[in-house]
Design a protein around this motif. Structure first.
Motif, PDB file in Angstrom:
ATOM      1  N   ARG A 188      -6.056  14.240 -25.245  1.00  0.00           N
ATOM      2  CA  ARG A 188      -7.052  13.618 -26.236  1.00  0.00           C
ATOM      3  C   ARG A 188      -6.707  12.154 -26.194  1.00  0.00           C
ATOM      4  O   ARG A 188      -7.953  11.228 -26.325  1.00  0.00           O
TER       5      ARG A 188
ATOM      6  N   PHE B 197      -2.129  18.571 -24.988  1.00  0.00           N
ATOM      7  CA  PHE B 197      -3.359  17.977 -25.779  1.00  0.00           C
ATOM      8  C   PHE B 197      -3.135  16.523 -26.160  1.00  0.00           C
ATOM      9  O   PHE B 197      -4.270  15.908 -25.998  1.00  0.00           O
TER      10      PHE B 197
ATOM     11  N   GLY C 238     -14.605  21.512 -27.030  1.00  0.00           N
ATOM     12  CA  GLY C 238     -13.066  21.326 -27.312  1.00  0.00           C
ATOM     13  C   GLY C 238     -12.701  20.917 -28.837  1.00  0.00           C
ATOM     14  O   GLY C 238     -12.937  21.610 -29.902  1.00  0.00           O
TER      15      GLY C 238
ATOM     16  N   ARG D  80      -8.880  10.687 -23.285  1.00  0.00           N
ATOM     17  CA  ARG D  80     -10.126  10.759 -23.154  1.00  0.00           C
ATOM     18  C   ARG D  80     -10.549   9.886 -24.084  1.00  0.00           C
ATOM     19  O   ARG D  80     -11.750   9.240 -24.090  1.00  0.00           O
TER      20      ARG D  80
ATOM     21  N   HIS E 122      -9.723  22.736 -25.156  1.00  0.00           N
ATOM     22  CA  HIS E 122      -8.914  21.395 -25.576  1.00  0.00           C
ATOM     23  C   HIS E 122      -7.258  22.133 -26.198  1.00  0.00           C
ATOM     24  O   HIS E 122      -6.426  21.526 -26.214  1.00  0.00           O
TER      25      HIS E 122
END
Length: 312
Positions: free
Chosen positions: A264, A260, A192, A267, A250
């Protein structure tokens, strides 16, 4: 079109690139690795020497050494390569990076107590946004791709270099380029994108940078700074824009900016810091130069302790 040689450094999962003009044999090196073993603190130059051997084998003349950003997961060998090439080529190829590097240097200089004299003016070229320069008879353009770090660049390379009244800064919108060395913006489609939780990182900016790349023609090749392949595949040096649009987990076309940023941010909050974070930053803000020796002759790096709330 340029000839692109991709050399994979497996310990840090880093792609190193030699990009050459086949008509003149002029070339640049992008994101080279300096080997470092944290258990023993031993620095070696195996990866860098392999680059030099390849350059010699192909008969290339290295005009520049380029960094996409200050890496936080490996040490750069730019300074070592510059020194070695100055001996073999008879001139010192400049080291280039984006103009915002001073923000990063000042931040980590304070954090690691590095004197300004050790990191000021260690880079020879500080590229403006969309500044173009020649690699032989090819055009290269420095693309500002923030998000992973604020200073992050990609290098678009290809086509003929166009003369200009101001040769230092020229745009080449009319010149088709088939390759972008994108650093830590996009990775292989099954990985990603890069993390955005370093100082100055920003998920919204990374989405915009990723979409800037994916707005290029479908045939354009995107060459990432890293790959971390699972056991069932080999490292992949590039994917096309079209492949990323369809497959990048991603940032493919079906994923919105809101989706996104949420993904993000969540994560990044779960990720551990890179294994060589502190060592890499302290060397890389110096442009690959080692710390000045102490009175005892040792070169020292600072490693912060984590006390988990303990005090005594």
């Amino acid at each position: 079109m340029p000839t692109i040689h991709n050399l994979f450094e497996p310990v840090t999962g880093t792609w190193q690139f030699i990009v050459a003009d086949p008509s003149t044999l002029s070339a640049v090196i992008i994101d080279p690795v300096l080997d470092y073993e944290p258990a023993t603190q031993v620095i070696t130059t195996t990866a860098a020497d392999a680059l030099l051997a390849y350059v010699k084998e192909k008969g290339y003349k290295i005009e520049r050494i380029l960094e996409t950003h200050v890496h936080a997961d490996h040490l750069t060998s730019s300074s070592y390569l510059q020194h070695r090439l100055s001996q073999t080529q008879g001139f010192k190829p400049p080291i280039g990076i984006g103009k915002r590097i001073t923000q990063v240097q000042n931040l980590f200089g304070r954090r690691y107590q590095i004197g300004k004299e050790e990191y000021e003016q260690v880079f020879d070229n500080l590229f403006e946004d969309d500044e173009s320069f020649a690699v032989g008879e090819l055009t290269a353009t420095a693309l500002h791709l923030p998000g992973h770090t604020p200073d992050h660049l990609g290098y678009k390379i290809g086509g003929m270099y166009l003369s200009s009244v101001n040769p230092k800064i020229q745009t080449t919108n009319a010149c088709v380029s088939d390759n972008v060395i994108c650093g830590d913006s996009l990775f292989h489609a099954d990985i990603g994108t890069a993390r955005c939780d370093f100082p100055g990182g920003d998920a919204k900016n990374l989405f915009k940078s990723g979409r800037r790349l994916l707005d290029l023609d479908e045939h354009v090749k995107i060459w990432p700074g890293h790959d971390y392949p699972p056991p069932d595949r080999e490292p992949v040096p590039f994917l096309t824009v079209g492949e990323h649009r369809r497959l990048n987990r991603h940032i493919k076309d079906s994923i919105s900016e809101e989706q996104f940023v949420k993904m993000r941010t969540e994560r990044d909050a779960s990720l551990k810091e890179p294994r060589l974070l502190h060592q890499s930053l302290q060397v890389n803000v110096r442009g690959g130069r080692l710390p000045a020796p102490t009175e005892s002759g040792q070169r020292m790096l600072h490693l912060p302790l984590k006390l988990n709330g303990l005090e005594w």
